[in-house]
Design a protein around this motif. Structure first.
Motif, PDB file in Angstrom:
ATOM      1  N   LYS B  83       0.819  -1.221   0.000  1.00 31.17           N
ATOM      2  CA  LYS B  83       0.000   0.000   0.000  1.00 31.17           C
ATOM      3  C   LYS B  83       0.856   1.276   0.000  1.00 31.17           C
ATOM      4  O   LYS B  83       0.644   2.173  -0.818  1.00 31.17           O
ATOM      5  CB  LYS B  83      -0.920  -0.020   1.217  1.00 31.17           C
ATOM      6  CG  LYS B  83      -1.980   1.046   1.205  1.00 31.17           C
ATOM      7  CD  LYS B  83      -2.883   0.846   2.417  1.00 31.17           C
ATOM      8  CE  LYS B  83      -3.827   2.012   2.587  1.00 31.17           C
ATOM      9  NZ  LYS B  83      -4.597   1.875   3.834  1.00 31.17           N
ATOM     10  N   SER B  84       1.823   1.333   0.891  1.00 32.42           N
ATOM     11  CA  SER B  84       2.605   2.573   1.005  1.00 32.42           C
ATOM     12  C   SER B  84       3.474   2.802  -0.234  1.00 32.42           C
ATOM     13  O   SER B  84       3.558   3.917  -0.759  1.00 32.42           O
ATOM     14  CB  SER B  84       3.458   2.538   2.265  1.00 32.42           C
ATOM     15  OG  SER B  84       4.258   1.382   2.274  1.00 32.42           O
ATOM     16  N   LYS B  85       4.103   1.728  -0.734  1.00 37.86           N
ATOM     17  CA  LYS B  85       4.926   1.867  -1.940  1.00 37.86           C
ATOM     18  C   LYS B  85       4.051   2.151  -3.156  1.00 37.86           C
ATOM     19  O   LYS B  85       4.429   2.917  -4.046  1.00 37.86           O
ATOM     20  CB  LYS B  85       5.733   0.582  -2.184  1.00 37.86           C
ATOM     21  CG  LYS B  85       6.874   0.385  -1.222  1.00 37.86           C
ATOM     22  CD  LYS B  85       7.634  -0.882  -1.585  1.00 37.86           C
ATOM     23  CE  LYS B  85       8.777  -1.102  -0.613  1.00 37.86           C
ATOM     24  NZ  LYS B  85       9.448  -2.379  -0.852  1.00 37.86           N
ATOM     25  N   GLY B  86       2.886   1.523  -3.171  1.00 39.74           N
ATOM     26  CA  GLY B  86       1.965   1.712  -4.301  1.00 39.74           C
ATOM     27  C   GLY B  86       1.487   3.155  -4.400  1.00 39.74           C
ATOM     28  O   GLY B  86       1.404   3.724  -5.492  1.00 39.74           O
ATOM     29  N   ILE B  87       1.201   3.757  -3.250  1.00 38.70           N
ATOM     30  CA  ILE B  87       0.768   5.162  -3.250  1.00 38.70           C
ATOM     31  C   ILE B  87       1.894   6.036  -3.803  1.00 38.70           C
ATOM     32  O   ILE B  87       1.682   6.901  -4.656  1.00 38.70           O
ATOM     33  CB  ILE B  87       0.358   5.606  -1.828  1.00 38.70           C
ATOM     34  CG1 ILE B  87      -0.961   4.936  -1.433  1.00 38.70           C
ATOM     35  CG2 ILE B  87       0.223   7.128  -1.741  1.00 38.70           C
ATOM     36  CD1 ILE B  87      -1.407   5.204   0.000  1.00 38.70           C
ATOM     37  N   ILE B  90       2.133   5.405  -7.713  1.00 37.00           N
ATOM     38  CA  ILE B  90       1.050   5.942  -8.550  1.00 37.00           C
ATOM     39  C   ILE B  90       1.034   7.468  -8.541  1.00 37.00           C
ATOM     40  O   ILE B  90       0.756   8.097  -9.560  1.00 37.00           O
ATOM     41  CB  ILE B  90      -0.311   5.366  -8.092  1.00 37.00           C
ATOM     42  CG1 ILE B  90      -0.406   3.891  -8.476  1.00 37.00           C
ATOM     43  CG2 ILE B  90      -1.483   6.126  -8.735  1.00 37.00           C
ATOM     44  CD1 ILE B  90      -1.677   3.211  -8.053  1.00 37.00           C
ATOM     45  N   THR B  91       1.338   8.053  -7.391  1.00 39.38           N
ATOM     46  CA  THR B  91       1.187   9.510  -7.288  1.00 39.38           C
ATOM     47  C   THR B  91       2.437  10.288  -7.722  1.00 39.38           C
ATOM     48  O   THR B  91       2.419  11.515  -7.698  1.00 39.38           O
ATOM     49  CB  THR B  91       0.823   9.922  -5.848  1.00 39.38           C
ATOM     50  OG1 THR B  91       1.868   9.479  -4.974  1.00 39.38           O
ATOM     51  CG2 THR B  91      -0.495   9.319  -5.410  1.00 39.38           C
ATOM     52  N   LEU B  92       3.493   9.585  -8.088  1.00 41.10           N
ATOM     53  CA  LEU B  92       4.668  10.306  -8.608  1.00 41.10           C
ATOM     54  C   LEU B  92       4.252  11.059  -9.872  1.00 41.10           C
ATOM     55  O   LEU B  92       3.632  10.466 -10.764  1.00 41.10           O
ATOM     56  CB  LEU B  92       5.783   9.311  -8.924  1.00 41.10           C
ATOM     57  CG  LEU B  92       7.080   9.979  -9.331  1.00 41.10           C
ATOM     58  CD1 LEU B  92       7.837  10.457  -8.099  1.00 41.10           C
ATOM     59  CD2 LEU B  92       7.953   9.039 -10.136  1.00 41.10           C
ATOM     60  N   SER B  95       3.409  10.301 -16.120  1.00 40.56           N
ATOM     61  CA  SER B  95       2.214   9.626 -16.647  1.00 40.56           C
ATOM     62  C   SER B  95       2.351   8.117 -16.429  1.00 40.56           C
ATOM     63  O   SER B  95       3.464   7.592 -16.258  1.00 40.56           O
ATOM     64  CB  SER B  95       2.051   9.937 -18.129  1.00 40.56           C
ATOM     65  OG  SER B  95       3.016   9.243 -18.874  1.00 40.56           O
ATOM     66  N   GLN B  96       1.225   7.417 -16.459  1.00 43.73           N
ATOM     67  CA  GLN B  96       1.251   5.973 -16.240  1.00 43.73           C
ATOM     68  C   GLN B  96       1.983   5.281 -17.398  1.00 43.73           C
ATOM     69  O   GLN B  96       2.606   4.236 -17.209  1.00 43.73           O
ATOM     70  CB  GLN B  96      -0.172   5.422 -16.082  1.00 43.73           C
ATOM     71  CG  GLN B  96      -0.993   6.099 -14.984  1.00 43.73           C
ATOM     72  CD  GLN B  96      -0.273   6.230 -13.645  1.00 43.73           C
ATOM     73  OE1 GLN B  96       0.173   5.251 -13.076  1.00 43.73           O
ATOM     74  NE2 GLN B  96      -0.139   7.456 -13.130  1.00 43.73           N
ATOM     75  N   LYS B 300      -3.229   1.852 -15.326  1.00 42.42           N
ATOM     76  CA  LYS B 300      -4.085   3.047 -15.260  1.00 42.42           C
ATOM     77  C   LYS B 300      -5.270   2.834 -14.326  1.00 42.42           C
ATOM     78  O   LYS B 300      -5.745   3.763 -13.680  1.00 42.42           O
ATOM     79  CB  LYS B 300      -4.607   3.392 -16.666  1.00 42.42           C
ATOM     80  CG  LYS B 300      -3.585   4.138 -17.513  1.00 42.42           C
ATOM     81  CD  LYS B 300      -4.116   4.414 -18.892  1.00 42.42           C
ATOM     82  CE  LYS B 300      -5.184   5.482 -18.899  1.00 42.42           C
ATOM     83  NZ  LYS B 300      -5.613   5.849 -20.249  1.00 42.42           N
ATOM     84  N   GLU B 301      -5.743   1.596 -14.287  1.00 43.25           N
ATOM     85  CA  GLU B 301      -6.948   1.308 -13.493  1.00 43.25           C
ATOM     86  C   GLU B 301      -6.642   0.949 -12.042  1.00 43.25           C
ATOM     87  O   GLU B 301      -7.559   0.854 -11.231  1.00 43.25           O
ATOM     88  CB  GLU B 301      -7.683   0.095 -14.099  1.00 43.25           C
ATOM     89  CG  GLU B 301      -8.316   0.358 -15.438  1.00 43.25           C
ATOM     90  CD  GLU B 301      -8.846  -0.922 -16.054  1.00 43.25           C
ATOM     91  OE1 GLU B 301      -8.510  -2.007 -15.568  1.00 43.25           O
ATOM     92  OE2 GLU B 301      -9.604  -0.810 -17.027  1.00 43.25           O
ATOM     93  N   LYS B 302      -5.378   0.718 -11.762  1.00 42.19           N
ATOM     94  CA  LYS B 302      -5.014   0.209 -10.437  1.00 42.19           C
ATOM     95  C   LYS B 302      -5.473   1.165  -9.337  1.00 42.19           C
ATOM     96  O   LYS B 302      -5.230   2.372  -9.402  1.00 42.19           O
ATOM     97  CB  LYS B 302      -3.493   0.027 -10.374  1.00 42.19           C
ATOM     98  CG  LYS B 302      -3.012  -0.682  -9.142  1.00 42.19           C
ATOM     99  CD  LYS B 302      -3.255  -2.155  -9.226  1.00 42.19           C
ATOM    100  CE  LYS B 302      -2.800  -2.885  -7.975  1.00 42.19           C
ATOM    101  NZ  LYS B 302      -3.132  -4.312  -8.040  1.00 42.19           N
ATOM    102  N   GLN B 303      -6.132   0.625  -8.342  1.00 42.96           N
ATOM    103  CA  GLN B 303      -6.601   1.442  -7.213  1.00 42.96           C
ATOM    104  C   GLN B 303      -5.905   0.992  -5.929  1.00 42.96           C
ATOM    105  O   GLN B 303      -5.671  -0.182  -5.722  1.00 42.96           O
ATOM    106  CB  GLN B 303      -8.111   1.284  -7.039  1.00 42.96           C
ATOM    107  CG  GLN B 303      -8.910   1.747  -8.249  1.00 42.96           C
ATOM    108  CD  GLN B 303     -10.398   1.784  -7.943  1.00 42.96           C
ATOM    109  OE1 GLN B 303     -10.860   2.598  -7.169  1.00 42.96           O
ATOM    110  NE2 GLN B 303     -11.145   0.896  -8.568  1.00 42.96           N
ATOM    111  N   ILE B 304      -5.600   1.965  -5.112  1.00 44.05           N
ATOM    112  CA  ILE B 304      -4.962   1.648  -3.820  1.00 44.05           C
ATOM    113  C   ILE B 304      -5.677   2.396  -2.710  1.00 44.05           C
ATOM    114  O   ILE B 304      -5.852   3.594  -2.790  1.00 44.05           O
ATOM    115  CB  ILE B 304      -3.468   2.018  -3.835  1.00 44.05           C
ATOM    116  CG1 ILE B 304      -2.722   1.059  -4.778  1.00 44.05           C
ATOM    117  CG2 ILE B 304      -2.885   1.944  -2.440  1.00 44.05           C
ATOM    118  CD1 ILE B 304      -1.260   1.295  -4.872  1.00 44.05           C
TER     119      ILE B 304
END
Lengths: 277, 304
Positions: B83-87, B90-92, B95-96, B300-304
């Motif tokens: 979760k923490s790494k994923g956030i 994704i938020t860097l 673009s995806q 693009k669709e990945k949700q965290i």
């Protein structure tokens, strides 16, 4: 700055948000409150494009967060409750971070580290959880993004650091910046936030600024229990009874965030009538 | 500012990824090197006098490439499982597509170059050692024949060292000694091309798995591939069960249907050349970009 309309979000057959509407303006520090599982973190992550709503619209700084466009991502920074910092030297972290956030200020960052008393020559691997959190908060503040989201930012900070955090944050308010702080540590928000947003039962239960709250409500500790009958909320305390009244006499009292939260949760309809009258 | 792709932003992302993961990359490279060395030492001990030809070297190369390449690809987007790494990922503010292409850059280009360099750095001295051992054996045997069995001794016989494999161009072992490859050998010269395309497709599938599955993605993706193979096999079985019993597949492009009433009458069906060319083209070039494209959509669709 932030516009949320008719937001629906379902998770495991549970409505986390049900037609949630919310407007947040620049120049404010919002305290986002709610019970465990009420959707505070979900709302923050939805505003950042990490979660997609089932239906409804979210507009942040003129962008749709779910598109995750670089121009949007570089205008928002989030200090999540569970965070990650890579195992690199501080200068490497800053070197790359700064290039992704065009308004990042190195001097500000160094000032914040100094105020938090974090040694800037250490590698992140050698730092404690609290120190890493201070580095992340410093990064977020020095990035100078118009929207700053913080999820339980004071968790893991010691007493002195919490006070330093409040001091730094209160000096950051400006017209172009909006900060949303989600926390259960209401004492940490005192003298810091200027607006309260309370989420409950998948909706925004309460959204007012402290000035308006002080005009409408009055917070007191009383020993004469005869006046308790007209109170909106009462709670025994060591020195008497903590009471919340409708401020019909235009008294000036300090807003007690904990009492306010309990009053809203106990009498949401009464409070809404009072504030909408 | 282009919101889909900017080369300068992508290159910045590549550099950032390298600085953050260089320790992991270095350790991975050292592990591959150590495993390669251990494998070759055991191989040379067990097969000291055996012919270490190009095809065998290629077998080692591609075997290792598939195993380590897929393992490496399966951790390419493993940050999303946390979760923490994923956030943070994704938020860097990139673009995806840039994030995906940075993954392609490391797992396809950088990995392959490093792996190939490591392979040759171990394989080349191993081949020299093998040739040297075989040369000594050859000389000893020749001397033994000359002294003890002069009638079998041929002074014109020369030692033929095994040559170093070129993993980008196929030559079977016998063609290393032939000036003019036969037609049959020419026909199979692109076999490494097929293996390369298969590797890129399988590796892309593992990268896709790292986005889909998160934790233990290598195992889950491997099980998925096995499951898909089983489904494909039974699908083929079901389809062929509807065919007449006299149907027979003679080759991948030739089928026969015998007439049960007249044993001498058999009809042959040959698939058109264009269909075979098209199929081969699809199998070679479709899956690699297709899997990376699906990975992009999933990212693009990945949700965290």
């Amino acid at each position: 700055m932030v516009n949320v309309s008719q937001l629906q979000f379902r998770y495991r057959n549970k409505n986390v948000f049900d037609n949630l509407n919310l407007t947040l303006q620049g120049g404010h520090i919002y305290g986002l409150l709610g019970k465990n599982g009420s959707g505070k973190s979900t709302l923050l992550r939805s505003l950042y494009g990490l979660l997609y709503p089932t239906s409804g619209q979210i507009n942040v700084l003129g962008n749709v967060p779910g598109l995750r466009e670089p121009k949007f991502l570089q205008q928002v920074f989030m200090v999540p409750e569970e965070f990650y910092l890579p195992d690199v030297k501080m200068e490497e972290l800053i070197h790359y971070h700064a290039q992704f956030y065009p308004h990042f200020s190195l001097s500000q960052f160094q000032n914040y580290l100094r105020e938090f008393e974090v040694p800037s020559d250490n590698s992140l691997q050698q730092m404690s959880y609290g120190q890493k959190k201070k580095v992340l908060i410093s990064l977020g503040l020095a990035s100078n993004t118009p929207l700053l989201l913080m999820d339980e930012p004071t968790n893991g900070l010691d007493i002195i650091s919490k006070s330093q955090f409040r001091k730094i944050m209160s000096g950051l308010v400006n017209h172009d910046k909006c900060m949303i702080i989600s926390t259960h540590q209401l004492k940490d928000l005192e003298n810091l936030i200027d607006s309260i947003v309370i989420i409950d039962e998948a909706k925004i239960l309460f959204n007012e600024n402290l000035e308006h709250i002080a005009q409408k409500l009055c917070f007191k500790i009383v020993t004469d229990t005869s006046s308790v009958n007209t109170a909106l909320f009462t709670e025994p305390s060591i020195t008497g009874v903590a009471v919340v009244y409708a401020n019909t006499q235009q008294e000036e009292t300090k807003v007690d965030l904990e009492l306010l939260y309990k009053t809203v949760m106990a009498n949401p309809a009464v409070l809404n009538n009072l504030f909408n009258s | 500012m282009n919101q889909l792709f900017s080369f300068s932003r992508w290159w910045l992302l590549v550099r950032k990824t390298y600085f953050e993961k260089k320790r992991l990359y270095l350790l991975s490279a050292l592990t591959i090197l150590a495993l390669g060395l251990a494998f070759y030492i055991v191989f040379l001990i067990l097969n000291s006098t055996g012919y270490f030809g190009a095809e065998l070297q290629a077998g080692f190369y591609f075997g290792g490439l598939f195993i380590t390449g897929c393992l490496f690809a399966s951790v390419q987007f493993s940050d999303l499982a946390d979760k923490s790494k994923g956030i943070a990922f994704i938020t860097l503010p990139a673009s995806q597509l840039e994030k995906l292409l940075a993954g392609v850059f490391f797992s396809v280009l950088v990995f392959t170059v490093v792996y190939t360099a490591l392979f040759y750095s171990v394989n080349t001295p191993a081949l020299k050692i093998s040739n040297s051992i075989r040369y000594n054996v050859f000389i000893t045997e020749q001397e033994y024949k000359r002294v003890n069995y002069p009638e079998t001794y041929d002074s014109t016989e020369r030692f033929k060292p095994a040559e170093l494999v070129n993993v980008f161009k196929y030559k079977n072992d016998s063609s290393y000694y032939s000036d003019n490859d036969s037609d049959e050998e020419q026909d199979v010269q692109n076999i490494y091309g097929y293996i390369w395309m298969a590797f890129l497709a399988v590796q892309a599938f593992y990268a896709l798995g790292s986005i889909y599955f998160g934790a233990y993605s290598f195992v889950k993706t491997s099980v998925s591939i096995l499951g898909l193979a089983v489904v494909f096999f039974f699908f083929g079985q079901i389809i062929t069960s509807f065919f007449p019993s006299s149907y027979e597949s003679l080759n991948y492009d030739l089928y026969s249907l015998a007439d049960n009433t007249n044993i001498d009458s058999t009809t042959y069906y040959n698939l058109p050349d264009w269909l075979l060319v098209f199929d081969t083209w699809l199998l070679q070039y479709l899956f690699f970009p297709l899997f990376w494209f699906i990975a992009y959509i999933r990212l693009k669709e990945k949700q965290i």
